[in-house]
Write a protein that holds these residues in place. Structure first.
Motif, PDB file in Angstrom:
ATOM      1  N   LEU A  61       0.825  -1.071  -0.038  1.00  0.00           N
ATOM      2  CA  LEU A  61       0.126  -0.192   0.084  1.00  0.00           C
ATOM      3  C   LEU A  61       0.772   1.238   0.034  1.00  0.00           C
ATOM      4  O   LEU A  61       1.852   1.383   0.722  1.00  0.00           O
ATOM      5  CB  LEU A  61      -0.701   0.087   1.245  1.00  0.00           C
ATOM      6  N   THR A  62       0.619   2.182  -0.861  1.00  0.00           N
ATOM      7  CA  THR A  62       1.114   3.373  -0.886  1.00  0.00           C
ATOM      8  C   THR A  62       0.797   4.127   0.421  1.00  0.00           C
ATOM      9  O   THR A  62      -0.435   3.920   1.041  1.00  0.00           O
ATOM     10  CB  THR A  62       0.702   4.350  -2.152  1.00  0.00           C
ATOM     11  N   THR A  63       1.284   5.413   0.501  1.00  0.00           N
ATOM     12  CA  THR A  63       0.879   6.205   1.795  1.00  0.00           C
ATOM     13  C   THR A  63      -0.463   6.590   1.629  1.00  0.00           C
ATOM     14  O   THR A  63      -1.298   6.624   2.758  1.00  0.00           O
ATOM     15  CB  THR A  63       1.960   7.581   1.881  1.00  0.00           C
ATOM     16  N   VAL A  64      -0.846   7.078   0.487  1.00  0.00           N
ATOM     17  CA  VAL A  64      -2.154   7.551   0.124  1.00  0.00           C
ATOM     18  C   VAL A  64      -3.116   6.392   0.395  1.00  0.00           C
ATOM     19  O   VAL A  64      -4.077   6.580   1.018  1.00  0.00           O
ATOM     20  CB  VAL A  64      -2.194   8.106  -1.362  1.00  0.00           C
ATOM     21  N   GLU A  65      -2.816   5.266   0.028  1.00  0.00           N
ATOM     22  CA  GLU A  65      -3.760   4.220   0.153  1.00  0.00           C
ATOM     23  C   GLU A  65      -3.808   3.807   1.596  1.00  0.00           C
ATOM     24  O   GLU A  65      -5.030   3.447   2.319  1.00  0.00           O
ATOM     25  CB  GLU A  65      -3.262   2.919  -0.626  1.00  0.00           C
ATOM     26  N   ARG A  66      -2.908   3.816   2.483  1.00  0.00           N
ATOM     27  CA  ARG A  66      -2.586   3.713   3.927  1.00  0.00           C
ATOM     28  C   ARG A  66      -3.783   4.823   4.671  1.00  0.00           C
ATOM     29  O   ARG A  66      -4.424   4.351   5.395  1.00  0.00           O
ATOM     30  CB  ARG A  66      -1.396   3.690   4.373  1.00  0.00           C
ATOM     31  N   GLU A  67      -3.636   5.849   4.300  1.00  0.00           N
ATOM     32  CA  GLU A  67      -4.316   6.983   4.716  1.00  0.00           C
ATOM     33  C   GLU A  67      -5.615   6.653   4.454  1.00  0.00           C
ATOM     34  O   GLU A  67      -6.571   6.863   5.565  1.00  0.00           O
ATOM     35  CB  GLU A  67      -3.728   8.254   4.302  1.00  0.00           C
ATOM     36  N   GLU A  68      -6.117   6.288   3.233  1.00  0.00           N
ATOM     37  CA  GLU A  68      -7.436   6.070   2.930  1.00  0.00           C
ATOM     38  C   GLU A  68      -8.101   4.741   3.865  1.00  0.00           C
ATOM     39  O   GLU A  68      -9.342   4.893   4.300  1.00  0.00           O
ATOM     40  CB  GLU A  68      -7.694   5.776   1.569  1.00  0.00           C
ATOM     41  N   LEU A  69      -7.148   3.918   3.830  1.00  0.00           N
ATOM     42  CA  LEU A  69      -7.474   2.673   4.687  1.00  0.00           C
ATOM     43  C   LEU A  69      -7.944   2.930   6.110  1.00  0.00           C
ATOM     44  O   LEU A  69      -8.902   2.818   6.747  1.00  0.00           O
ATOM     45  CB  LEU A  69      -6.635   1.797   4.495  1.00  0.00           C
ATOM     46  N   VAL A  70      -7.013   3.788   6.860  1.00  0.00           N
ATOM     47  CA  VAL A  70      -7.256   4.429   8.095  1.00  0.00           C
ATOM     48  C   VAL A  70      -8.547   5.068   8.134  1.00  0.00           C
ATOM     49  O   VAL A  70      -9.255   4.792   9.037  1.00  0.00           O
ATOM     50  CB  VAL A  70      -6.097   5.047   8.577  1.00  0.00           C
ATOM     51  N   LEU A  72     -11.357   5.047   6.040  1.00  0.00           N
ATOM     52  CA  LEU A  72     -12.214   3.970   6.067  1.00  0.00           C
ATOM     53  C   LEU A  72     -12.716   3.199   7.099  1.00  0.00           C
ATOM     54  O   LEU A  72     -13.683   3.062   7.627  1.00  0.00           O
ATOM     55  CB  LEU A  72     -11.930   3.329   4.899  1.00  0.00           C
ATOM     56  N   ARG A  73     -11.585   2.666   7.851  1.00  0.00           N
ATOM     57  CA  ARG A  73     -11.711   1.849   9.135  1.00  0.00           C
ATOM     58  C   ARG A  73     -12.491   2.669  10.169  1.00  0.00           C
ATOM     59  O   ARG A  73     -13.307   2.136  11.051  1.00  0.00           O
ATOM     60  CB  ARG A  73     -10.438   1.339   9.551  1.00  0.00           C
ATOM     61  N   ARG A  74     -11.884   3.947  10.364  1.00  0.00           N
ATOM     62  CA  ARG A  74     -12.470   4.769  11.330  1.00  0.00           C
ATOM     63  C   ARG A  74     -13.939   5.175  11.162  1.00  0.00           C
ATOM     64  O   ARG A  74     -14.840   5.050  11.948  1.00  0.00           O
ATOM     65  CB  ARG A  74     -11.716   6.187  11.399  1.00  0.00           C
ATOM     66  N   LYS A  75     -14.419   5.220   9.839  1.00  0.00           N
ATOM     67  CA  LYS A  75     -15.746   5.434   9.355  1.00  0.00           C
ATOM     68  C   LYS A  75     -16.472   4.140   9.538  1.00  0.00           C
ATOM     69  O   LYS A  75     -17.883   4.282  10.302  1.00  0.00           O
ATOM     70  CB  LYS A  75     -15.818   5.926   7.801  1.00  0.00           C
ATOM     71  N   VAL A  76     -15.999   3.094   9.392  1.00  0.00           N
ATOM     72  CA  VAL A  76     -16.618   1.956   9.535  1.00  0.00           C
ATOM     73  C   VAL A  76     -17.116   1.707  11.121  1.00  0.00           C
ATOM     74  O   VAL A  76     -18.413   1.406  11.620  1.00  0.00           O
ATOM     75  CB  VAL A  76     -15.822   0.747   8.939  1.00  0.00           C
ATOM     76  N   ARG A  77     -16.038   2.167  12.036  1.00  0.00           N
ATOM     77  CA  ARG A  77     -15.912   1.807  13.361  1.00  0.00           C
ATOM     78  C   ARG A  77     -17.348   2.854  13.990  1.00  0.00           C
ATOM     79  O   ARG A  77     -18.020   2.446  14.789  1.00  0.00           O
ATOM     80  CB  ARG A  77     -14.824   2.243  14.133  1.00  0.00           C
ATOM     81  N   GLU A  78     -17.202   4.062  13.354  1.00  0.00           N
ATOM     82  CA  GLU A  78     -18.342   5.006  13.701  1.00  0.00           C
ATOM     83  C   GLU A  78     -19.694   4.551  13.265  1.00  0.00           C
ATOM     84  O   GLU A  78     -20.677   4.517  14.183  1.00  0.00           O
ATOM     85  CB  GLU A  78     -18.000   6.291  13.095  1.00  0.00           C
TER      86      GLU A  78
END
Length: 99
Positions: A61-70, A72-78
Motif C-alpha cells: 500500500l502507498t502512503t495515500v492508500e494507507r491513509e485512505e484505509l485508516v 475508512l476503518r475509522r468510518k466503519v467503526r463510527e
C-alpha cells in the motif's frame, strides 16, 4: 515514562532523511544515529518511499492508500457504533410499546 504514541516526524524531515539514506554510503544505523532516530524507523521510511514510487512488490500500500484505509476503518467503526445505538434504541422502544 515513554509515550505510547511515539515520536512524530514531519513529512519534510522524513523526505530529507530518505533522500540522504538513498544517497549516502553510511549504514542505516549510522544515519539513524546522526538523525536521532532508530535504524528500523529510517528503514521503514525508505521502504515506504520506494512503495510510493512504485518500486515495490504487488500488493504493497502507498502512503495515500494507507491513509485512505485508516480513514475508512475509522468510518466503519463510527457506523458500527451508530448501528449499535440504533439497535438498542429500537429494542427499547419496542419493549416500551408492549406495556
Amino acid at each position: 515514562m515513554k509515550s505510547n504514541t511515539g515520536k512524530r516526524y514531519m513529512a519534510e524531515f522524513k523526505r530529507d532523511a530518505v533522500a540522504w539514506a538513498l544517497s549516502s554510503e553510511k549504514t542505516f544505523t549510522g544515519l539513524a544515529r546522526d538523525l536521532g532516530g532508530s535504524p528500523e524507523r529510517l528503514l521503514g521510511w525508505v521502504r515506504q518511499a520506494k512503495i510510493d514510487r512504485g518500486e515495490s512488490p504487488a500488493g504493497a500500500l502507498t502512503t495515500v492508500e494507507r491513509e485512505e484505509l485508516v480513514r475508512l476503518r475509522r468510518k466503519v467503526r463510527e457506523q458500527e457504533a451508530t448501528i449499535d445505538v440504533l439497535g438498542e434504541a429500537t429494542a427499547f422502544v419496542a419493549q416500551n410499546r408492549t406495556r
